[in-house]
Design a protein around this motif. Structure first.
Motif, PDB file in Angstrom:
ATOM      1  N   ILE A  64       1.154  -1.468  -0.330  1.00 44.12           N
ATOM      2  CA  ILE A  64      -0.004   0.205   0.067  1.00 44.12           C
ATOM      3  C   ILE A  64       1.012   1.361  -0.130  1.00 44.12           C
ATOM      4  CG2 ILE A  64      -2.229   1.499   1.665  1.00 44.12           C
ATOM      5  CD1 ILE A  64      -2.618  -1.627   2.378  1.00 44.12           C
ATOM      6  N   CYS A  65       1.313   2.041  -1.567  1.00 51.60           N
ATOM      7  CA  CYS A  65       1.753   2.915  -0.686  1.00 51.60           C
ATOM      8  C   CYS A  65       0.615   4.902  -0.535  1.00 51.60           C
ATOM      9  CB  CYS A  65       1.667   3.155  -2.054  1.00 51.60           C
ATOM     10  SG  CYS A  65       2.765   2.456  -3.084  1.00 51.60           S
ATOM     11  N   LEU A  66       1.504   5.260   0.498  1.00 54.45           N
ATOM     12  CA  LEU A  66       0.430   5.620   0.486  1.00 54.45           C
ATOM     13  C   LEU A  66       1.184   7.376   1.029  1.00 54.45           C
ATOM     14  CD1 LEU A  66      -1.123   4.677   4.222  1.00 54.45           C
ATOM     15  CD2 LEU A  66      -1.986   5.107   1.997  1.00 54.45           C
ATOM     16  N   GLY A  67       1.181   8.992   0.179  1.00 44.73           N
ATOM     17  CA  GLY A  67       1.222  10.291   0.543  1.00 44.73           C
ATOM     18  C   GLY A  67       0.304  11.203  -0.159  1.00 44.73           C
ATOM     19  N   ALA A  68       1.241  12.202   0.295  1.00 46.86           N
ATOM     20  CA  ALA A  68       0.065  13.780  -0.541  1.00 46.86           C
ATOM     21  C   ALA A  68       0.793  14.538  -0.807  1.00 46.86           C
ATOM     22  CB  ALA A  68      -0.236  14.383   1.255  1.00 46.86           C
ATOM     23  N   VAL A  69       0.835  14.629  -2.409  1.00 41.97           N
ATOM     24  CA  VAL A  69       1.473  15.496  -2.690  1.00 41.97           C
ATOM     25  C   VAL A  69       0.839  16.928  -2.987  1.00 41.97           C
ATOM     26  CG1 VAL A  69       2.161  16.578  -5.037  1.00 41.97           C
ATOM     27  CG2 VAL A  69       2.708  14.025  -4.189  1.00 41.97           C
ATOM     28  N   ILE A  70       0.496  17.804  -1.996  1.00 40.98           N
ATOM     29  CA  ILE A  70      -0.038  19.175  -2.329  1.00 40.98           C
ATOM     30  C   ILE A  70       0.280  20.730  -3.108  1.00 40.98           C
ATOM     31  CG2 ILE A  70      -1.153  20.927  -0.227  1.00 40.98           C
ATOM     32  CD1 ILE A  70      -1.131  18.908   1.211  1.00 40.98           C
ATOM     33  N   ARG A  71      -0.366  20.197  -4.316  1.00 40.59           N
ATOM     34  CA  ARG A  71      -0.183  21.541  -4.932  1.00 40.59           C
ATOM     35  C   ARG A  71       0.315  23.512  -4.388  1.00 40.59           C
ATOM     36  NH1 ARG A  71      -0.742  22.485 -10.397  1.00 40.59           N
ATOM     37  NH2 ARG A  71      -2.954  21.414 -10.146  1.00 40.59           N
ATOM     38  N   GLY A  72       1.291  23.421  -5.259  1.00 36.68           N
ATOM     39  CA  GLY A  72       1.724  24.702  -4.153  1.00 36.68           C
ATOM     40  C   GLY A  72       2.297  25.545  -5.376  1.00 36.68           C
ATOM     41  N   GLY A  73       3.111  26.496  -5.459  1.00 36.39           N
ATOM     42  CA  GLY A  73       3.632  28.068  -6.312  1.00 36.39           C
ATOM     43  C   GLY A  73       3.886  27.558  -7.245  1.00 36.39           C
ATOM     44  N   THR A  74       4.260  26.263  -7.731  1.00 36.24           N
ATOM     45  CA  THR A  74       5.377  26.503  -9.145  1.00 36.24           C
ATOM     46  C   THR A  74       5.266  25.007  -9.331  1.00 36.24           C
ATOM     47  OG1 THR A  74       6.980  25.360  -7.931  1.00 36.24           O
ATOM     48  CG2 THR A  74       7.058  27.104  -7.439  1.00 36.24           C
ATOM     49  N   PRO A  75       5.506  24.796 -10.753  1.00 37.69           N
ATOM     50  CA  PRO A  75       4.897  23.393 -11.399  1.00 37.69           C
ATOM     51  C   PRO A  75       5.992  21.969 -10.805  1.00 37.69           C
ATOM     52  CG  PRO A  75       5.523  24.973 -12.665  1.00 37.69           C
ATOM     53  CD  PRO A  75       6.133  26.049 -11.742  1.00 37.69           C
ATOM     54  N   HIS A  76       6.383  22.292  -9.903  1.00 40.39           N
ATOM     55  CA  HIS A  76       7.143  21.179  -9.019  1.00 40.39           C
ATOM     56  C   HIS A  76       6.137  19.901  -8.673  1.00 40.39           C
ATOM     57  CE1 HIS A  76      10.270  18.832  -6.587  1.00 40.39           C
ATOM     58  NE2 HIS A  76       9.441  19.029  -5.620  1.00 40.39           N
ATOM     59  N   PHE A  77       4.837  20.700  -7.841  1.00 43.18           N
ATOM     60  CA  PHE A  77       2.837  19.515  -7.640  1.00 43.18           C
ATOM     61  C   PHE A  77       3.046  18.234  -9.115  1.00 43.18           C
ATOM     62  CE2 PHE A  77      -0.615  18.897  -8.934  1.00 43.18           C
ATOM     63  CZ  PHE A  77      -1.400  18.390  -7.806  1.00 43.18           C
ATOM     64  N   ASP A  78       3.041  19.139  -9.816  1.00 45.74           N
ATOM     65  CA  ASP A  78       2.746  18.413 -11.285  1.00 45.74           C
ATOM     66  C   ASP A  78       4.157  17.195 -11.294  1.00 45.74           C
ATOM     67  OD1 ASP A  78       0.880  19.560 -11.998  1.00 45.74           O
ATOM     68  OD2 ASP A  78       2.202  21.466 -12.371  1.00 45.74           O
ATOM     69  N   TYR A  79       4.852  17.587 -11.309  1.00 39.74           N
ATOM     70  CA  TYR A  79       6.224  16.490 -11.628  1.00 39.74           C
ATOM     71  C   TYR A  79       6.002  15.816 -10.596  1.00 39.74           C
ATOM     72  CZ  TYR A  79       8.101  20.276 -15.060  1.00 39.74           C
ATOM     73  OH  TYR A  79       8.740  20.559 -16.621  1.00 39.74           O
ATOM     74  N   VAL A  80       5.975  16.301  -9.195  1.00 41.49           N
ATOM     75  CA  VAL A  80       5.646  15.178  -7.944  1.00 41.49           C
ATOM     76  C   VAL A  80       5.008  14.515  -8.505  1.00 41.49           C
ATOM     77  CG1 VAL A  80       6.198  15.000  -5.522  1.00 41.49           C
ATOM     78  CG2 VAL A  80       7.398  16.547  -6.612  1.00 41.49           C
ATOM     79  N   ALA A  81       4.119  14.871  -8.659  1.00 38.34           N
ATOM     80  CA  ALA A  81       2.637  14.264  -8.829  1.00 38.34           C
ATOM     81  C   ALA A  81       2.384  12.930  -9.690  1.00 38.34           C
ATOM     82  CB  ALA A  81       1.154  14.847  -8.732  1.00 38.34           C
ATOM     83  N   THR A  82       2.894  13.598 -11.288  1.00 38.76           N
ATOM     84  CA  THR A  82       2.916  12.815 -11.884  1.00 38.76           C
ATOM     85  C   THR A  82       3.659  11.389 -12.133  1.00 38.76           C
ATOM     86  OG1 THR A  82       2.402  14.344 -13.511  1.00 38.76           O
ATOM     87  CG2 THR A  82       2.991  12.426 -14.144  1.00 38.76           C
ATOM     88  N   GLU A  83       5.268  11.646 -11.627  1.00 37.59           N
ATOM     89  CA  GLU A  83       5.812  10.629 -11.509  1.00 37.59           C
ATOM     90  C   GLU A  83       6.129   9.521 -10.512  1.00 37.59           C
ATOM     91  OE1 GLU A  83       7.981  10.031 -13.414  1.00 37.59           O
ATOM     92  OE2 GLU A  83       7.627  11.504 -14.625  1.00 37.59           O
ATOM     93  N   THR A  84       5.096  10.338  -9.383  1.00 38.40           N
ATOM     94  CA  THR A  84       4.945   9.217  -8.299  1.00 38.40           C
ATOM     95  C   THR A  84       3.829   8.210  -8.853  1.00 38.40           C
ATOM     96  OG1 THR A  84       4.791  11.033  -6.611  1.00 38.40           O
ATOM     97  CG2 THR A  84       3.785   9.225  -6.020  1.00 38.40           C
ATOM     98  N   ALA A  85       2.608   8.849  -9.520  1.00 37.80           N
ATOM     99  CA  ALA A  85       1.086   8.464 -10.258  1.00 37.80           C
ATOM    100  C   ALA A  85       1.731   7.077 -10.598  1.00 37.80           C
ATOM    101  CB  ALA A  85       0.326   8.846 -10.881  1.00 37.80           C
TER     102      ALA A  85
END
Ligand code: INI
Length: 157
Positions: A76-97
């Protein structure tokens, strides 16, 4: 006669690996507690649950891949990626998924995705024990179903 094969919700005897990230830890600890409570309330033995902590969501797939070989029935993989003010969120969220999906495709056991990707902390709170339930618990329930299903899908000898 059509034969239907489904998993069940009895977690007794299951060996479970949980990979949880520490980033946004106030959220991820709620996801973790929700998952453990769900597993135990469905009959899992606490001693058969192994929790692996990693720094952030980006590290989840690599740890999940590593523990596939540690005699588990499900991860079971658990985490929380929360959008900030930069594109960093998109990279982390996409790569994690896509990372978790890639590990899942290569693994012989189910690898479950309980990583929140939200626009703000409130949305994450609502989904980690708030008004929209606990995604950690939901993912654990799906994990039990998939692990018990996979036990029924062993190759015929
Ligand atoms: N990691 C998260 O788990 N959630 C986030 O919201 C997040 N943001 O937004 O930056 C995050 N970043 C860290 C990342 O997962 C890695 O730990 C880091 O890049 C080191 O590899």
């Amino acid at each position: 006669m059509v034969k239907f094969i489904e998993g069940g919700l009895d977690a007794s005897g299951l060996k479970v690996g949980i990979v949880v990230s520490r980033f946004n830890t106030s959220i991820t600890e709620h996801l973790l507690n929700g998952a453990i409570n769900e597993l135990v309330s469905h009959g899992a033995d606490e001693n058969a649950i192994e929790v692996i902590r990693v720094p952030g969501a980006f590290e989840i797939p690599m740890a999940a891949k590593k523990i596939c070989s540690r005699d588990k029935d499900v991860i079971i993989c658990l985490g929380a990626v929360i959008r900030g003010g930069t594109p960093h969120f998109d990279y982390v969220a996409t790569e994690t998924a896509s990372g978790v999906a890639s590990v899942a495709r290569d693994a012989d056991i189910p690898v479950m995705f309980g990583v929140l990707t939200t626009d703000n902390i409130k949305q994450a709170e609502d989904r980690s024990g708030g008004k929209f339930g606990n995604k950690g618990a939901e993912t654990a329930l799906a994990a039990i179903e998939m692990a018990t299903l996979f036990k029924k899908l062993q190759p015929l000898t």
